[in-house]
Design an enzyme around this catalytic site. Structure first.
Site, PDB file in Angstrom:
ATOM      1  N   GLU A 264       0.860  -1.183   0.000  1.00  0.00           N
ATOM      2  CA  GLU A 264       0.000   0.000   0.000  1.00  0.00           C
ATOM      3  C   GLU A 264       0.892   1.226   0.000  1.00  0.00           C
ATOM      4  OE1 GLU A 264      -4.178  -1.529   2.010  1.00  0.00           O
ATOM      5  OE2 GLU A 264      -3.010  -0.018   3.063  1.00  0.00           O
TER       6      GLU A 264
ATOM      7  N   ASP B 157      -5.885  10.391   9.136  1.00  0.00           N
ATOM      8  CA  ASP B 157      -4.603   9.895   9.612  1.00  0.00           C
ATOM      9  C   ASP B 157      -4.181  10.535  10.914  1.00  0.00           C
ATOM     10  OD1 ASP B 157      -3.581   7.968   7.613  1.00  0.00           O
ATOM     11  OD2 ASP B 157      -3.941   9.643   6.255  1.00  0.00           O
TER      12      ASP B 157
ATOM     13  N   TYR C 230     -10.714  -3.733   3.185  1.00  0.00           N
ATOM     14  CA  TYR C 230      -9.844  -3.307   4.280  1.00  0.00           C
ATOM     15  C   TYR C 230     -10.724  -2.982   5.478  1.00  0.00           C
ATOM     16  CZ  TYR C 230      -6.046  -0.435   6.392  1.00  0.00           C
ATOM     17  OH  TYR C 230      -5.086   0.100   7.202  1.00  0.00           O
TER      18      TYR C 230
END
Lengths: 263, 398
Positions: free
Chosen positions: A49, A60, A175
């Protein structure tokens, strides 16, 4: 079959779990991204990734935010990330590469141009953190046309109806974000993952990777038992931050080897 | 008939729900709860009571006669949102959202703030209802708006400085979203402007529309008709959409949004995405005109007013701009300061630097208009918070 499908099929055959490391393209420098990618593969990574840096990485935590800022300071753009993948592909024709990032840099390039470029340079999947299925029609159409897998996130908060929706659209793998929070935060709740997995499996026939909050070999091992692949991001990015230009490739390789051995 | 957003939260091509998966169920739940309560008689009655007795509504409309005479053209009227409790329009929406949070059983509220007015409004309603309150504020804005930081602390809020990126409003927004992802179950995000993922642009607009609804009643009482134009400053655009929305289907009223021109549009150092015709992009949950470089990275904006210092703009403004119903222009830093001074001297009203941008545009066009024309300017906030900034510009140490 796509590179991602082939990879997971082989892993299944050998009863192995995928190790999916994440690094931000251009961190610590664009020159070191391709050597780092090769080192990840050499250490046992199955899928790569590659983060596309963005000025406002809302999903994030501080570690990946800083990586993004370092890469942007070095002038990294979506175009240069694609060029790095092309460079990587010269020596590695088999390891799947998934680009992970936010939608706006892609919007700026245009999804048609982007999908075409992905196909040209050998990108296999695209995960756009802030584009849920509802807003991904345009993106999905262009990616499909070039056989690029749209990778979607599922979260502990995702209800059954949404799992079904993602099951219809997703390709490659799905995911699962193992905790409520940003990347690199909190500690993982294994029993919660174990509880959620049957609900996911009921609808998702693709391999399921689990990530967010996996910081060491012990956790990676425990998580791997519950799913098909383990995604490790912030821990690796932290290793990059803590290393020097001279030892970064070696250090990251060592860390990923430990993780590989554990799972 | 004008009826936006559609049921997926889109204003034409703008708006939407561009959020990480973890938050999608939270915004869906918020939409469902808002739609459930917004027309509930008990909710409406409680909100009306709080707005009247706590916020001090309705806010008056004031004829700025001396300023109008000085300009020698159109008459300038001010919608006095600066007279609300906490000193700005932000409380209208913070109150509405807090009442919704209460009904949803959320005990913890978070907010982002630029100039600090939304942070103060949120801290105020949190104190009023006994909720825990965390406010994210860019480190640079904390410097610029020190008095508001202290006010928030006095009200019991925790102010978290944001050191990432440009250390201004957009970064505070990023950080608040990160908090929300992490604490999604017990936390209500009281969003400050009419932007972000659906339902925020709609919900904040609805709560702020009290401004335009009142004005629509007040203007005929004062002058026997509606104004020729309504004018408001636009950062994210909540005070503006609050004034504009009730006037959208009144075609004889011109609608003018005033963005922050900073050092001038040509300088590139501004916060005026609509005026500068910025490319459409995606940030903070919605598709809007967005200041960005050719690679899609968000660029740093500049405005003398922290509250307008934001690279995007609410999706409904993008739509109104696209369909031509509203016109978007910019006032530069120096024009805003001149308007600020003028209102102090001619009317004895110290306006917020944000609102001064709207006033500056009115002062620019008024002299060229007939004396019987009427411009209604939204005076969205008062300028007490800007004393340090204005003093610094004038070279004065307080």
């Amino acid at each position: 079959m796509s590179r991602i499908d082939i990879t997971f099929a082989k892993l299944k055959q050998h009863n192995r779990k995928a190790l999916i490391p994440f690094i931000t393209a251009g961190d610590p420098s664009p020159e070191q991204t391709v050597p780092l990618l090769h080192a990840l593969v050499a250490a046992g990574a199955d899928v790569l990734e590659l983060g596309v840096p963005f000025s406002d990485p809302m999903a994030d935590g501080p570690t990946i935010q800083r990586a993004s800022e370092r890469a942007l300071k070095k002038g990294v753009t979506l175009r240069s990330v694609l060029a790095l993948v092309a460079e990587f592909r010269k020596q590695d024709a088999n390891t799947p590469v998934v680009l992970m990032g936010y939608g706006n840099p892609i919007e700026a390039m245009g999804w048609d141009v982007f999908a075409q470029r992905c196909a040209d340079v050998g990108v296999d999947g695209v995960l756009t953190v802030d584009f849920p299925p509802e807003e991904s029609h345009d993106a999905f159409e262009h990616l499909q046309r070039h056989n690029i897998a749209p990778i979607f996130l599922l979260a502990p908060t995702t209800n059954e109806a949404r799992i079904q929706q993602v099951a219809k659209l997703a390709r490659g793998y799905v995911y699962y974000v193992s905790l409520k929070g940003v990347t690199g935060s909190g500690s993982i709740d294994l029993s919660a993952i174990e509880e959620k997995m049957p609900q996911l499996r009921k609808h998702i026939k693709l391999p399921i990777g689990v990530g967010f909050g996996i910081r060491d070999a012990v956790t990676a091992k425990a998580v791997a038992k519950l799913c098909d692949g383990v995604v490790v991001g912030s821990r690796i990015v932290q290793e990059i931050e803590d290393s020097t230009a001279q030892n970064v490739v070696e250090n990251v390789g060592r860390l990923v080897k430990e993780l590989r051995q554990a799972i | 008939m004008y009826n936006f957003p559609d049921n997926t939260g889109h204003f034409g091509q703008f708006g939407g729900v561009y959020m990480a998966e973890t938050l999608i169920p939270a915004v869906e739940e918020l939409t469902a709860q808002y739609l459930r309560f917004k027309d509930d008689p008990e909710f409406k009655a409680e909100l009306a009571y709080e707005l009247k007795h706590y916020v001090g509504r309705p806010s008056p409309v004031y004829h700025a006669k001396r300023l109008s005479e000085h300009l020698g053209g159109a008459q300038i009227y001010l919608k006095r949102e600066d007279l609300n409790h906490t000193g700005a329009h932000k409380i209208n929406s913070a109150m509405g959202q807090a009442l919704l949070a209460k009904r949803m059983g959320k005990k913890r509220v978070i907010a982002e703030t630029g100039a600090g007015m939304h942070g103060v409004a949120t801290a105020t309603v949190a104190a009023r209802f006994g909720m825990e309150c965390i406010v994210y504020m860019g480190a640079e804005d904390i410097q610029r708006q020190a008095p508001n930081v202290f006010r928030m602390k006095l009200l019991g809020a925790k102010v978290v400085p944001v050191e990432s990126g440009s250390k201004t409003l957009k970064d505070a927004c990023n950080e608040a979203i990160r908090d929300w992802v992490t604490n999604v179950e017990d936390t209500f995000y009281i969003f400050g402007t009419a932007a972000g993922p659906h339902p925020y642009p709609m919900m904040v607009r609805d709560f702020q529309s009290i401004i335009g609804k009142e004005a629509k009643v007040q203007m005929p009482e004062m002058i026997g008709r509606q104004p020729d134009a309504v004018i408001a400053c636009v950062g994210g655009g909540s005070n503006a959409i609050g004034l504009f929305h009730p006037y959208i289907e009144v075609p004889e009223v011109q609608i003018i949004g005033v963005e922050a021109g900073g050092y001038g549009i040509a300088s590139g150092k501004h916060a005026a995405p609509l005026t500068a015709n910025a490319k459409v992009g995606v940030l903070h949950g919605n598709r809007v005109n967005l200041m960005q470089d050719e690679d899609g990275q968000i660029i740093e904006t500049h405005s003398i007013s922290a509250g307008l210092d934001y690279p995007g703009v609410g999706p409904e403004h993008c739509l109104l701009n696209e369909i031509g119903r509203a016109q978007y222009v910019a006032s530069n830093d120096d024009e805003a300061i001149a308007a600020f001074d003028a209102l102090c001297r001619f009317e004895g009203i110290i306006p917020a630097l944000e609102s001064s941008h709207a006033l500056a545009h009115a002062m620019k066009i008024a002299p060229g208009m007939d004396k019987d024309k009427v411009l209604l300017v939204n005076l969205s906030g008062r300028g007490d918070k800007d004393m340090n900034t204005v003093a610094r510009i004038k070279g004065i140490t307080l």
